[in-house]
Design an enzyme around this catalytic site. Structure first.
Site, PDB file in Angstrom:
ATOM      1  N   LEU A  63       0.815  -1.223   0.000  1.00  0.00           N
ATOM      2  CA  LEU A  63       0.000   0.000   0.000  1.00  0.00           C
ATOM      3  C   LEU A  63       0.849   1.273   0.000  1.00  0.00           C
ATOM      4  O   LEU A  63       0.318   2.368  -0.110  1.00  0.00           O
ATOM      5  CB  LEU A  63      -1.009  -0.013   1.155  1.00  0.00           C
ATOM      6  N   ASN A  94       8.141  -3.442   2.602  1.00  0.00           N
ATOM      7  CA  ASN A  94       9.187  -2.781   1.807  1.00  0.00           C
ATOM      8  C   ASN A  94       8.859  -1.333   1.466  1.00  0.00           C
ATOM      9  O   ASN A  94       8.905  -0.929   0.309  1.00  0.00           O
ATOM     10  CB  ASN A  94       9.480  -3.592   0.527  1.00  0.00           C
ATOM     11  N   LYS A 143       8.119 -11.129   7.003  1.00  0.00           N
ATOM     12  CA  LYS A 143       8.436 -11.242   5.581  1.00  0.00           C
ATOM     13  C   LYS A 143       9.942 -11.280   5.434  1.00  0.00           C
ATOM     14  O   LYS A 143      10.644 -10.425   5.952  1.00  0.00           O
ATOM     15  CB  LYS A 143       7.871 -10.040   4.815  1.00  0.00           C
ATOM     16  N   HIS A 201       4.037 -15.362  -4.082  1.00  0.00           N
ATOM     17  CA  HIS A 201       3.939 -15.324  -5.550  1.00  0.00           C
ATOM     18  C   HIS A 201       4.718 -16.431  -6.287  1.00  0.00           C
ATOM     19  O   HIS A 201       5.628 -16.160  -7.044  1.00  0.00           O
ATOM     20  CB  HIS A 201       4.322 -13.951  -6.110  1.00  0.00           C
ATOM     21  N   ASP A 267      -0.345  -9.586  -4.863  1.00  0.00           N
ATOM     22  CA  ASP A 267       0.931  -8.865  -4.914  1.00  0.00           C
ATOM     23  C   ASP A 267       0.698  -7.492  -5.553  1.00  0.00           C
ATOM     24  O   ASP A 267       1.474  -7.050  -6.400  1.00  0.00           O
ATOM     25  CB  ASP A 267       1.996  -9.668  -5.683  1.00  0.00           C
ATOM     26  N   ALA A 281       9.248  -2.666 -11.268  1.00  0.00           N
ATOM     27  CA  ALA A 281       8.606  -3.982 -11.343  1.00  0.00           C
ATOM     28  C   ALA A 281       7.395  -4.038 -10.426  1.00  0.00           C
ATOM     29  O   ALA A 281       7.472  -3.639  -9.264  1.00  0.00           O
ATOM     30  CB  ALA A 281       9.600  -5.069 -10.958  1.00  0.00           C
ATOM     31  N   GLY A 282       6.287  -4.538 -10.931  1.00  0.00           N
ATOM     32  CA  GLY A 282       5.095  -4.718 -10.105  1.00  0.00           C
ATOM     33  C   GLY A 282       3.833  -4.288 -10.824  1.00  0.00           C
ATOM     34  O   GLY A 282       3.857  -3.369 -11.637  1.00  0.00           O
TER      35      GLY A 282
HETATM   36  C1  NCD Z   1       6.964  -5.483  -5.502  1.00  0.00           C
HETATM   37  C2  NCD Z   1       6.942  -3.995  -5.198  1.00  0.00           C
HETATM   38  O1  NCD Z   1       6.898  -3.181  -6.135  1.00  0.00           O
HETATM   39  O2  NCD Z   1       6.928  -3.628  -4.012  1.00  0.00           O
HETATM   40  N1  NCD Z   1       7.263  -5.671  -6.894  1.00  0.00           N
HETATM   41  C3  NCD Z   1       7.010  -6.776  -7.643  1.00  0.00           C
HETATM   42  O3  NCD Z   1       7.431  -6.793  -8.795  1.00  0.00           O
HETATM   43  N2  NCD Z   1       6.325  -7.785  -7.187  1.00  0.00           N
HETATM   44  C4  NCD Z   1       7.930  -6.202  -4.618  1.00  0.00           C
HETATM   45  C5  NCD Z   1       7.759  -7.709  -4.561  1.00  0.00           C
HETATM   46  O4  NCD Z   1       6.707  -8.211  -4.180  1.00  0.00           O
HETATM   47  O5  NCD Z   1       8.698  -8.449  -4.850  1.00  0.00           O
HETATM   48 ZN    ZN Z   2       5.066  -8.130  -3.324  1.00  0.00          ZN
HETATM   49 ZN    ZN Z   3       8.050 -10.277  -3.696  1.00  0.00          ZN
END
Ligand code: NCD
Ligand code: ZN
Ligand code: ZN
Length: 389
Positions: A63, A94, A143, A201, A267, A281-282
């Site tokens: 979040l 994180n 985590k 994941h 995720d 990434a995400g």
């Molecule tokens: C996640 C993030 O952006 O916090 N990114 C992702 O690609 N999944 C970090 C994570 O879950 O590894």
């Molecule tokens: Zn994640």
């Molecule tokens: Zn992750």
């Protein structure tokens, strides 16, 4: 007392035509409405034509609050959750200042109490040396990152001895971000320490197999079920995610293992489009997760009971979360009302998430959460938030 009537409710792993009685924030009972119930009712909610599921539980979201609230915050992120039928989310540590001390955890809890619109829980981060902080904070879950993912450079632990010490010191659930060979490695460390861990994941059949063989649990993200490297052409720079998308063949193979998937977790990892184009990434996922599954159900690819179990009851079991994840007397009245026939097209700019994009942009999905009840109150209905929301 409120009564939900005419719906098909998910109860003890099947759908039954019964009414749900609600008092304040809890479910009072399940059964047929009698005349005297009607006299007691302050509100009757008609769920005709709808399935009623326990409010969904998403055990893996980012979040971004505090620290990166331009990507998401407790309010926008929980609105996205509620729109998607999700009433409990578990937030990852994180952040720019990672959640690795009691102060940071308390800070998050305070912000969430003020800003969040649904139930938010927190995974506490492991570092190379925060054993005392963990003891002090006594979180429900940890985590552990074995991979340098987004914002996790300082959180990444590779030393087996340190991983072992974390496992031996903590007897509740540890969630692990491990990729490739690290999955096997961390599962065998867990066996050695006689601990059960939860793998985040898991993108492939092979990793699912490892988690099951070693008696651990896994979660699968919707994007690994519904996207592959084939989609990279269209997504271009937006396709970056950890773990990376697999080939179409591997994606299909994951579908052969549906029964071994313990839960679906989004995720939800929002980044702005500018950041995505620069390589972040995400993917966001809170508002598309359930609909993707329902669409797959409508295409006869998935069983509806499977979906309900993986998105509500199992997550509560894995993380030992009392009084959520089921429709049962004494449980919180958290409910998702599903219209299996409702069609919609995913449009990033119409989503609640602040990042305003989706890897499923333009996709037509059949099946949607149309109403959400959180702690006895209808908070979302047909695309609108009710009252204070
Ligand atoms: C996640 C993030 O952006 O916090 N990114 C992702 O690609 N999944 C970090 C994570 O879950 O590894
Ligand atoms: Zn994640
Ligand atoms: Zn992750």
């Amino acid at each position: 007392m409120k009564i939900i009537t005419n719906g098909k409710i998910f109860f003890k792993n099947q759908f039954i035509e019964e009414d749900i009685f609600i008092e304040k924030d809890r479910i009072l009972g399940i059964g047929h409405t009698q005349k005297h119930d009607l006299r007691m009712a302050t509100e009757i909610i008609d769920a005709k034509g709808l399935l009623v599921l326990p409010g969904l539980i998403d055990v893996h979201v980012h979040l971004r609050d505090p620290g990166q609230t331009y990507k998401e915050d407790f309010t926008s992120g929980t609105r996205a959750a509620l729109a998607g039928g999700i009433t409990t989310v578990m937030d990852m540590p994180n952040n720019t200042k990672p959640t690795v001390t009691l102060d940071r955890l308390e800070e998050k809890e305070e912000w969430a109490a003020e800003k969040a619109l649904c139930d938010v829980r927190f995974h506490f981060g492991c570092t190379n040396n925060n054993f005392n902080e963990i003891k002090q904070a006594n979180p429900n879950s940890l985590k552990l990152y074995m991979f340098k993912t987004t914002q996790a450079q300082d959180l990444c632990i590779t030393d087996e001895k340190i991983i072992e010490k974390h496992m031996l010191n903590f007897n509740k659930k540890i969630v692990v971000h491990a990729e490739d060979n690290d999955v096997e490695k961390v599962c065998s460390i867990a066996q050695k320490c006689k601990r059960k861990i939860h793998l985040a994941h898991t993108p492939t059949r092979k990793q699912i197999d490892i988690t099951k063989r070693t008696g651990n649990t896994n979660e699968v993200a919707p994007h690994h079920l519904f996207l592959s490297t084939k989609d990279q052409e269209q997504l271009g720079k937006l396709s970056g995610v950890h773990p990376h998308l697999r080939t179409e063949e591997e994606r299909k193979d994951l579908w052969n293992k549906l029964d071994d998937i313990d839960c679906i977790a989004t995720d939800h990892a929002p980044h702005t489009l500018e950041e995505k184009r620069a390589g972040a990434a995400g993917f966001p996922g809170l508002e598309t997760s359930l609909s993707l599954m329902l669409d797959a159900y409508n295409k006869r690819l998935m069983n509806i009971n499977w979906i309900a179990g993986r998105m509500s009851e199992n997550p509560a079991k894995i993380f030992n979360l009392p009084h959520i994840g089921r429709i049962e007397s004494g449980y919180y009245a958290n409910l998702a009302f599903i219209d299996l026939k409702k069609e919609w097209v995913v449009k990033g700019n119409e989503l609640e998430t602040k990042c305003k994009w989706s890897p499923f942009e333009g996709k037509l999905l059949k099946g949607k959460n149309v109403r959400t009840m959180y702690k006895g109150k209808l908070v979302y209905e047909n695309g609108e938030f009710i009252d204070a929301y």
